[in-house]
Scaffold this active site. Structure first.
Site, PDB file in Angstrom:
ATOM      1  N   PRO A 185       0.802  -1.235   0.000  1.00 57.44           N
ATOM      2  CA  PRO A 185       0.000   0.000   0.000  1.00 57.44           C
ATOM      3  C   PRO A 185       0.829   1.276   0.000  1.00 57.44           C
ATOM      4  O   PRO A 185       0.878   2.018   0.981  1.00 57.44           O
ATOM      5  CB  PRO A 185      -0.832  -0.142   1.277  1.00 57.44           C
ATOM      6  N   CYS A 186       1.480   1.554  -1.120  1.00 57.56           N
ATOM      7  CA  CYS A 186       2.299   2.761  -1.227  1.00 57.56           C
ATOM      8  C   CYS A 186       1.437   4.011  -1.049  1.00 57.56           C
ATOM      9  O   CYS A 186       1.947   5.064  -0.674  1.00 57.56           O
ATOM     10  CB  CYS A 186       3.058   2.795  -2.548  1.00 57.56           C
TER      11      CYS A 186
END
Length: 180
Positions: A138-139
């Site tokens: 989950p950048c």
């Protein structure tokens, strides 16, 4: 990318793509303007790979991504990724990012400190910019200093990042109009 396959699936933010091989998922494509454009982008990046029905494990990952983007706090921790082709430093960044729960955020500096020092912040940003599996890694939950959104290289850029964070209920220090 021999032996790799992909599928397109619909989510609350548009048609995403997922790529997998014998050892796990090795790519997620965030939505382009249309399903066909998402498919085209996958083939531009990975060659003429086959589109197929996803096997059970991949379908499980798709279901989790769809849930997360519909506002359910699925952390996708069970999704098996094949990141063998990714540099070791990047894998370290992605591992830390995967530990950020939905609705929470860290900064590039927070991750850099865990990997050895705040001076690695730019390297952390570069690793996240090359993240092959957005959403699963989950950048979008990694922010610049001061809780500002920072960069996001996906189609729609920062707007897509902010949309994903809003779905998860994360607080972001965003000035409307500044990046819109």
């Amino acid at each position: 990318m021999t032996g790799h396959t992909f599928a397109i699936f619909d989510t609350a933010i548009g048609h995403c793509g997922i790529l997998w091989g014998p050892r796990g998922i090795n790519g997620v494509q965030l939505p382009m303007a249309s399903e066909d454009k998402t498919r085209t982008r996958i083939r531009q990046r990975h060659g003429d790979i086959a589109e197929a029905e996803p096997p059970a494990e991949v379908q499980g990952a798709i279901d989790g991504i769809v849930e997360l983007l519909a506002g359910k706090p699925n952390d996708l921790a069970g999704v098996v990724l094949d990141l063998d082709a990714v540099p070791e430093f990047h894998r370290g960044v992605y591992e830390i990012a995967r530990g950020i729960p939905p609705g929470k955020t860290l900064t590039y500096g927070d991750i850099a400190k865990r990997l050895g020092g705040v001076e690695l912040s730019r390297d952390v940003g570069q690793a996240l910019g090359r993240n092959p599996c957005p959403i699963v890694v989950p950048c979008h939950r990694v922010l610049a200093a001061g809780g500002k959104p920072g960069g996001f290289s996906a189609n729609g850029g920062v707007v897509t990042k902010l949309k994903m964070l809003a779905i998860e209920g994360a607080a972001v220090n965003h000035t409307p109009g500044l990046f819109d």
